[in-house]
Design a protein around this motif. Sequence first.
Motif, PDB file in Angstrom:
ATOM      1  N   SER A   1       0.327  -1.219   0.024  1.00 34.10           N
ATOM      2  CA  SER A   1       0.054   0.074   0.267  1.00 34.10           C
ATOM      3  C   SER A   1       0.638   1.310  -0.186  1.00 34.10           C
ATOM      4  O   SER A   1       0.438   2.494  -0.971  1.00 34.10           O
ATOM      5  N   VAL A   2       1.980   1.259   0.255  1.00 36.77           N
ATOM      6  CA  VAL A   2       3.009   2.527   0.680  1.00 36.77           C
ATOM      7  C   VAL A   2       3.732   2.400  -0.719  1.00 36.77           C
ATOM      8  O   VAL A   2       3.703   3.029  -1.046  1.00 36.77           O
ATOM      9  N   GLU A   3       4.109   1.419  -1.190  1.00 38.37           N
ATOM     10  CA  GLU A   3       5.139   1.096  -2.937  1.00 38.37           C
ATOM     11  C   GLU A   3       3.993   1.840  -3.967  1.00 38.37           C
ATOM     12  O   GLU A   3       4.270   2.306  -4.579  1.00 38.37           O
ATOM     13  N   GLU A   4       2.835   1.068  -3.670  1.00 35.49           N
ATOM     14  CA  GLU A   4       1.909   1.609  -4.799  1.00 35.49           C
ATOM     15  C   GLU A   4       1.835   2.986  -5.185  1.00 35.49           C
ATOM     16  O   GLU A   4       2.034   3.685  -6.521  1.00 35.49           O
ATOM     17  N   PRO A   5       1.697   3.317  -4.110  1.00 30.75           N
ATOM     18  CA  PRO A   5       1.167   4.874  -4.255  1.00 30.75           C
ATOM     19  C   PRO A   5       2.873   6.089  -4.823  1.00 30.75           C
ATOM     20  O   PRO A   5       2.710   6.581  -5.641  1.00 30.75           O
ATOM     21  N   ALA A   6       3.388   5.390  -4.257  1.00 31.23           N
ATOM     22  CA  ALA A   6       4.487   6.121  -4.689  1.00 31.23           C
ATOM     23  C   ALA A   6       5.342   6.145  -6.392  1.00 31.23           C
ATOM     24  O   ALA A   6       5.384   6.942  -6.608  1.00 31.23           O
ATOM     25  N   ARG A   7       4.839   4.460  -6.745  1.00 37.01           N
ATOM     26  CA  ARG A   7       5.328   4.352  -8.241  1.00 37.01           C
ATOM     27  C   ARG A   7       4.815   4.838  -9.248  1.00 37.01           C
ATOM     28  O   ARG A   7       4.732   5.384  -9.948  1.00 37.01           O
TER      29      ARG A   7
ATOM     30  N   ASP B   1       6.374  11.032 -14.819  1.00 33.79           N
ATOM     31  CA  ASP B   1       7.440  10.447 -15.228  1.00 33.79           C
ATOM     32  C   ASP B   1       6.033  11.047 -16.337  1.00 33.79           C
ATOM     33  O   ASP B   1       7.174  11.627 -17.996  1.00 33.79           O
ATOM     34  N   ALA B   2       4.946  10.749 -16.553  1.00 27.92           N
ATOM     35  CA  ALA B   2       4.158  11.035 -17.893  1.00 27.92           C
ATOM     36  C   ALA B   2       5.024  12.429 -18.037  1.00 27.92           C
ATOM     37  O   ALA B   2       4.516  13.737 -19.371  1.00 27.92           O
TER      38      ALA B   2
ATOM     39  N   ILE C   1      10.168  14.868 -35.258  1.00 27.59           N
ATOM     40  CA  ILE C   1      10.092  15.105 -32.795  1.00 27.59           C
ATOM     41  C   ILE C   1       9.917  14.087 -31.969  1.00 27.59           C
ATOM     42  O   ILE C   1      10.667  14.086 -31.175  1.00 27.59           O
ATOM     43  N   ALA C   2       9.012  13.343 -32.699  1.00 27.71           N
ATOM     44  CA  ALA C   2       9.593  11.503 -31.787  1.00 27.71           C
ATOM     45  C   ALA C   2      11.050  11.099 -31.713  1.00 27.71           C
ATOM     46  O   ALA C   2      11.471  10.619 -30.867  1.00 27.71           O
ATOM     47  N   ALA C   3      11.577  11.336 -33.026  1.00 27.76           N
ATOM     48  CA  ALA C   3      13.144  11.077 -33.122  1.00 27.76           C
ATOM     49  C   ALA C   3      14.019  12.507 -32.111  1.00 27.76           C
ATOM     50  O   ALA C   3      15.399  11.695 -31.955  1.00 27.76           O
ATOM     51  N   ARG C   4      13.460  13.284 -31.613  1.00 24.85           N
ATOM     52  CA  ARG C   4      14.352  14.116 -30.962  1.00 24.85           C
ATOM     53  C   ARG C   4      14.112  14.084 -30.037  1.00 24.85           C
ATOM     54  O   ARG C   4      15.044  15.256 -29.058  1.00 24.85           O
ATOM     55  N   THR C   5      13.116  12.957 -29.115  1.00 25.26           N
ATOM     56  CA  THR C   5      12.283  13.256 -28.070  1.00 25.26           C
ATOM     57  C   THR C   5      12.798  11.645 -27.577  1.00 25.26           C
ATOM     58  O   THR C   5      13.438  10.521 -28.017  1.00 25.26           O
ATOM     59  N   ARG C   6      12.789  11.307 -26.207  1.00 24.35           N
ATOM     60  CA  ARG C   6      13.016   9.702 -25.849  1.00 24.35           C
ATOM     61  C   ARG C   6      11.504   9.349 -25.368  1.00 24.35           C
ATOM     62  O   ARG C   6      11.242   8.606 -24.696  1.00 24.35           O
ATOM     63  N   THR C   7      10.736   9.322 -26.663  1.00 25.38           N
ATOM     64  CA  THR C   7       9.787   8.656 -26.739  1.00 25.38           C
ATOM     65  C   THR C   7       9.023   8.217 -27.859  1.00 25.38           C
ATOM     66  O   THR C   7      10.586   8.089 -28.867  1.00 25.38           O
TER      67      THR C   7
END
Length: 221
Positions: free
Chosen positions: A3-9, A16-17, A45-51
């Motif tokens: 329960s502690v780890e899930e909210p942190a993740r 990150d989003a 745009i995608a090539a210049r980003t980490r996505t």
Amino acid sequence: MTSVEEPARSGERIRDAARTRAEILDVATQEFARAGYDGARVDEIAARTRTTKRMIYYYFGGKEQLFTAVLERAYGAIREAEQELDVDHLDPVAAIRRLAELTFDHHEQHPDFIRLVSIENIHEAQHIAGSEKLGKIGSPALDVIRRILASGQESGLFTADVDAVDLHAMISSFCFFRVSNRHTFGALFGRDLLDGAQRAHYRAMLGDMVIAYLTAERSAD
């Protein structure tokens, strides 16, 4: 423990989003400003980003929605600056000059904003018209201008019946032209409107022009 780890993740995923979206918008702003709406490529745009292109579509829905998001953020930045402007302690003349200087400084410091607005005008503001967020964003500067005008009119410093939208257009047009037409103006007249040695001159000239308009005597129709 779970329960502690899930909210942190969950919090990490949200951060990150947010970072990914911000990075996409940073690169997309540069790409749209460089190549225009039609010339910009989501692949680039995608090539210049980490996505990936797929992830860009996941976050924004497509190229049109991505460009709209870029515009929303660009306009949001100047609206935020306008909201933070504190001129209530200044006299009307100093206050309106400070507002003009804010627009002057912002446009000079954000040439990509100028290019994006120029591109959107080529497309007849179709992305802005379709954006619910931009339709509601308005301009905090108009509220500030109205307050300053009311104060100036009450004190007798300003001419009555000056429209806030007209004054906003007057200030914006000079600041916009100075950046957007820098190269053509320079080629035609041999003068760089962004020459650092002339910056203080143009900044003061804008304020003088606005104050002269506000304090000029109006002839009766």
